[in-house]
Design a protein around this motif. Structure first.
Motif, PDB file in Angstrom:
ATOM      1  N   UNK A   1      41.765  21.717  41.875  1.00  0.00           N
ATOM      2  CA  UNK A   1      41.624  20.477  42.643  1.00  0.00           C
ATOM      3  C   UNK A   1      40.322  19.767  42.287  1.00  0.00           C
ATOM      4  N   UNK A   2      39.228  20.503  42.222  1.00  0.00           N
ATOM      5  CA  UNK A   2      37.935  19.888  41.918  1.00  0.00           C
ATOM      6  C   UNK A   2      37.878  19.392  40.479  1.00  0.00           C
TER       7      UNK A   2
ATOM      8  N   UNK B   1      51.142  23.622  49.359  1.00  0.00           N
ATOM      9  CA  UNK B   1      51.145  22.274  49.930  1.00  0.00           C
ATOM     10  C   UNK B   1      50.012  22.120  50.937  1.00  0.00           C
ATOM     11  N   UNK B   2      49.855  23.111  51.816  1.00  0.00           N
ATOM     12  CA  UNK B   2      48.798  23.045  52.822  1.00  0.00           C
ATOM     13  C   UNK B   2      47.424  23.179  52.187  1.00  0.00           C
ATOM     14  N   UNK B   3      47.348  23.987  51.120  1.00  0.00           N
ATOM     15  CA  UNK B   3      46.110  24.088  50.342  1.00  0.00           C
ATOM     16  C   UNK B   3      45.602  22.700  49.967  1.00  0.00           C
ATOM     17  N   UNK B   4      46.462  21.918  49.328  1.00  0.00           N
ATOM     18  CA  UNK B   4      46.074  20.606  48.828  1.00  0.00           C
ATOM     19  C   UNK B   4      45.679  19.671  49.964  1.00  0.00           C
ATOM     20  N   UNK B   5      46.403  19.727  51.069  1.00  0.00           N
ATOM     21  CA  UNK B   5      46.071  18.888  52.213  1.00  0.00           C
ATOM     22  C   UNK B   5      44.699  19.258  52.775  1.00  0.00           C
TER      23      UNK B   5
ATOM     24  N   UNK C   1      42.209  20.746  51.147  1.00  0.00           N
ATOM     25  CA  UNK C   1      41.177  20.357  50.184  1.00  0.00           C
ATOM     26  C   UNK C   1      40.899  18.856  50.282  1.00  0.00           C
ATOM     27  N   UNK C   2      41.954  18.069  50.434  1.00  0.00           N
ATOM     28  CA  UNK C   2      41.780  16.615  50.516  1.00  0.00           C
ATOM     29  C   UNK C   2      40.989  16.224  51.759  1.00  0.00           C
TER      30      UNK C   2
END
Length: 309
Positions: free
Chosen positions: A22-23, A109-113, A115-116
């Motif tokens: 993500x980073x 999916x929850x990971x990305x949310x 992180x955002x």
């Protein structure tokens, strides 16, 4: 612009690779340089200090829990390098304190949310100057204590598993075998306190990583630290603390919990007690010297927390 991210690969139950990806995507799309530092448990403080001095990052990101945050804060204290936090540890008390979003590890999916949401707080740029506490020559940014909770941390540290379930198991095990100790406190302005307690918390913040409030007076930016003396570890006080996770406030009976605000204090214990600083187990102690270091670290927080600070 250079961002240095400190990743503790073994904190909590989470896999940090998805955050790394993500980073890297953020760095590519927004045009900043990303440097990655992974902790190993071997001279991490010295190595991170060298990396910070060499890279001179504009921001220091932390992926881990309270212990990893503390190490990063020690490295950049009194430097103009703000810290952004991705709370991915077993204990994330400072994240709760700063009103940061909780993470949802290992669910893509929850990971990305998650992180955002954490990334948006860093991008929004709301920050506070946070106090640190010097304790027997070491540092704390969140909570340190002797007695019951330090025994829980000891059990957690000796366990082969991590996560909230392990912490809960250790809590009930240590609570049922708790023992009182004698304490005396002398403050910098001459106040004296003494008695018997089951736990004495040195609290820069208000709450544990669970969200349970130990220090209703806590403010990480007020230039004081609270000594929270748990005189009676009764079921009622435990229920009040647990209820504060939901209500966000608590009022303890004075005969059960005494709260002493100080800038500097000396504490003596008999017998020597288990001791932890920000989730990291220390050697048992019979004397603890405490002093506040006001406004030494800049940390990103929610706008709501910034407005209340």
């Amino acid at each position: 612009m250079i961002y240095l991210v400190v990743i503790n690969p073994v904190s909590g139950d989470s896999n940090k690779k998805s955050l790394t990806y993500f980073l890297q995507e953020q760095a590519q799309s927004k045009g900043f340089d990303l440097e990655i530092f992974e902790t190993t448990g071997n001279n991490d403080y010295e190595k991170l200090k060298e990396q910070v001095d060499f890279v001179m990052p504009d921001k220091l990101l932390v992926a881990g829990g309270d212990g990893t945050l503390l190490m990063a804060a020690e490295v950049v204290k009194n430097k103009e390098i703000p810290i952004g936090l991705f709370p991915l540890g077993s204990a994330n008390g400072m994240a709760a304190e700063l009103d940061l979003p909780s993470m949802m590890p290992n669910i893509p999916i929850l990971d990305q949310q998650s992180f955002k949401r954490a990334w948006k707080i860093i991008e929004d740029g709301h920050s506070v100057k946070v106090d640190m506490v010097r304790i027997n020559g070491k540092y704390s940014i969140h909570l340190a204590d002797v007695g019951l909770n330090a025994e829980i941390v000891r059990g957690f540290d000796e366990s082969d598993s991590r996560g909230f379930a392990t912490y809960a198991h250790q809590f009930f095990q240590k609570y049922t075998s708790r023992k009182a100790f004698n304490y005396s406190v002398r403050t910098n302005d001459g106040r004296l306190y003494s008695g018997e307690a089951y736990m004495l918390s040195i609290a820069n913040a208000r709450m544990f990583g669970t969200g349970a409030i130990i220090n209703p007076r806590g403010n990480v930016s007020d230039g004081t630290v609270e000594l929270c003396v748990i005189k009676k570890a009764s079921a009622l006080s435990i229920l009040k603390s647990a209820g504060s996770i939901i209500t966000g406030n608590v009022e303890y009976d004075a005969d059960q919990v005494e709260i002493i605000s100080v800038k500097k204090a000396s504490i003596e214990l008999e017998p020597a007690q288990s001791f932890q600083i920000d989730g990291e187990l220390q050697k048992p102690v019979s004397k603890v010297d405490v002093s506040i270091l006001p406004s030494v670290v800049e940390v990103y927080c929610s706008k709501e927390f910034k407005d209340q600070a």
